[in-house]
Design an enzyme around this catalytic site. Structure first.
Site, PDB file in Angstrom:
ATOM      1  N   GLY A  58       0.789  -1.226   0.000  1.00 39.80           N
ATOM      2  CA  GLY A  58       0.000   0.000   0.000  1.00 39.80           C
ATOM      3  C   GLY A  58       0.819   1.272   0.000  1.00 39.80           C
ATOM      4  N   GLY A  59       2.029   1.227  -0.568  1.00 36.68           N
ATOM      5  CA  GLY A  59       2.870   2.427  -0.619  1.00 36.68           C
ATOM      6  C   GLY A  59       2.212   3.576  -1.366  1.00 36.68           C
ATOM      7  N   ILE A  95      -5.300  -9.691 -11.553  1.00 41.66           N
ATOM      8  CA  ILE A  95      -5.641  -8.518 -12.361  1.00 41.66           C
ATOM      9  C   ILE A  95      -6.125  -8.914 -13.758  1.00 41.66           C
ATOM     10  CG2 ILE A  95      -4.582  -6.494 -13.479  1.00 41.66           C
ATOM     11  CD1 ILE A  95      -2.994  -6.127 -10.858  1.00 41.66           C
ATOM     12  N   SER A 120       2.636  -0.756  -9.594  1.00 39.97           N
ATOM     13  CA  SER A 120       4.027  -1.194  -9.612  1.00 39.97           C
ATOM     14  C   SER A 120       4.042  -2.651 -10.074  1.00 39.97           C
ATOM     15  CB  SER A 120       4.642  -1.063  -8.214  1.00 39.97           C
ATOM     16  OG  SER A 120       5.979  -1.528  -8.202  1.00 39.97           O
ATOM     17  N   CYS A 163       8.595  -6.845 -11.426  1.00 42.28           N
ATOM     18  CA  CYS A 163       9.857  -6.376 -12.000  1.00 42.28           C
ATOM     19  C   CYS A 163      10.728  -7.512 -12.539  1.00 42.28           C
ATOM     20  CB  CYS A 163      10.647  -5.584 -10.968  1.00 42.28           C
ATOM     21  SG  CYS A 163      11.190  -6.569  -9.544  1.00 42.28           S
ATOM     22  N   SER A 196       8.428  -3.432  -2.455  1.00 40.14           N
ATOM     23  CA  SER A 196       7.618  -2.236  -2.264  1.00 40.14           C
ATOM     24  C   SER A 196       8.207  -1.007  -2.963  1.00 40.14           C
ATOM     25  CB  SER A 196       7.478  -1.949  -0.768  1.00 40.14           C
ATOM     26  OG  SER A 196       6.653  -0.826  -0.553  1.00 40.14           O
TER      27      SER A 196
END
Length: 379
Positions: free
Chosen positions: A14-15, A58, A77, A80, A363
């Site tokens: 939740g950043g 998603i 985000s 990666c 995060s």
């Protein structure tokens, strides 16, 4: 004042939600968030409630649902791993890109989405996925600006270089005039009106003021007002550390000291930087984050002189030389602070330290994205 309603995807801890809550002079809120990791969802619920986040893939998100959610901004985000060495850099051929690509393909059919903020790892900027993303965004009417930023650019003593993209539909970024788009590391326009600087000069050709071309200055000049409790002061590591930490509990194991002593990234309380903490911290050695020297009465140089002298002939003597330094890992709370989470952030009681390190390693840095949210909506 425009109301900005955010959908937070790949929400993690939740950043972005904290960054939204840090905005003072804006009518903005997170309406819905998606996250597939069960431990991240549990932690998110502890901090933001049970109604906001969905534990969903998603890929199940449809155009109709995106419109029905009544949101006009997406912050995300995406994974990666497709763009990293450990992830084999498979780029668009990695299945972990599928969810990100799915969201991008929804955008041309969802006119309600007006704002985007995307974070990813350093390396994404040279990927095929980025090319695909920019093509979709530009054909959908978005103006974009890209950055490579680290918390150290803003005075936070932790290196975490990341790619960021801001996008707005039918609304240019007035502080930047670059075509074709380039990734900003330095800013070569004055904020008086976007006038080009003199060649090889930091004097604006329009207002004649000296301009600080550091990207951090651009961001901070254009972000409006932050909540006072959010602002970060430039400081050394000791401001983020706990002096009374149980050194034995977080001590680097002897087998790591003996075998990998020369590749540990050592930091002291007085240092003003630390290496990026990854999800592999404490079980990977090289490139996973710094460790802390707690004994200030022994110099690192004299300890390592003895270590390297005895390493091949007397392992116990070599080990004892490093034991004197009292080297420990940063605690999850200390890593959390370096990621600029607020001190009142809550973890579920049943989460292990290993799980916390993993979640923190995936995060965003809250300080950086707070500034970028403000830049996106104010500039």
């Amino acid at each position: 004042m425009e109301t900005i309603k955010v959908l937070e995807l790949f929400a993690g801890l939740g950043g972005f939600h904290i960054a939204v809550n840090n905005q003072r002079d804006a009518n903005i809120q997170v309406i819905k968030s998606f996250e597939i990791n069960v431990n991240a969802v549990k932690t998110y619920q502890e901090n933001f409630g049970y109604d906001v986040i969905s534990n969903r893939n998603i890929l199940s998100l449809s155009t109709e649902e995106l419109i029905r959610q009544n949101v006009n901004a997406i912050f995300m985000s995406p994974p990666c791993q497709p763009f990293t060495r450990l992830g084999k850099k498979l780029d668009v051929n990695d299945d972990r890109c599928n969810a990100f690509h799915h969201v991008l393909k929804l955008l041309p059919r969802t006119p309600n989405i007006q704002y985007l903020l995307i974070e990813n790892v350093y390396g994404f900027e040279s990927s095929k996925m980025r090319e695909n993303m920019l093509e979709i965004l530009q054909s959908s009417g978005f103006y974009t600006i890209e950055f490579l930023l680290s918390p150290t650019d803003f005075g936070v003593p932790n290196s975490r270089l990341r790619y960021y993209l801001l996008a707005r539909k039918n609304k240019k970024f007035t502080f930047c005039k670059h075509d074709p788009p380039s990734i900003l590391k330095e800013f070569t326009y004055c904020t008086c009106g976007g006038i080009s600087l003199h060649d090889q000069s930091s004097i604006c050709s329009n207002c004649q003021r000296e301009v600080n071309t550091k990207i951090s200055s651009l961001v901070q000049q254009n972000t409006g007002n932050m909540k006072q409790s959010f602002l970060v002061n430039t400081s050394k590591l000791h401001s983020y550390l706990d002096e009374k930490t149980d050194i034995e509990q977080y001590a680097v194991p002897d087998k790591i000291l003996l075998r990998y002593g020369n590749i540990l990234d050592l930091r002291t309380f007085q240092d003003s930087s630390s290496c990026c903490f990854t999800k592999g911290y404490t079980h990977l050695v090289e490139g996973s984050g710094s460790v802390l020297v707690c004994n200030r009465s022994v110099t690192i140089e004299e300890a390592y002189k003895a270590y390297n002298e005895f390493k091949e002939t007397n392992s116990e003597a070599a080990l004892n030389s490093l034991r004197k330094l009292k080297i420990r890992y940063f605690t999850p709370k200390e890593v959390e602070r370096l990621m600029c989470f607020p001190d009142n952030y809550i973890w579920p009681k049943d989460l292990s330290d290993k799980t916390k390190y993993k979640l923190l390693g995936n995060s965003v840095n809250v300080h950086v994205v707070t500034l970028l949210v403000a830049l996106l909506i104010h500039s």
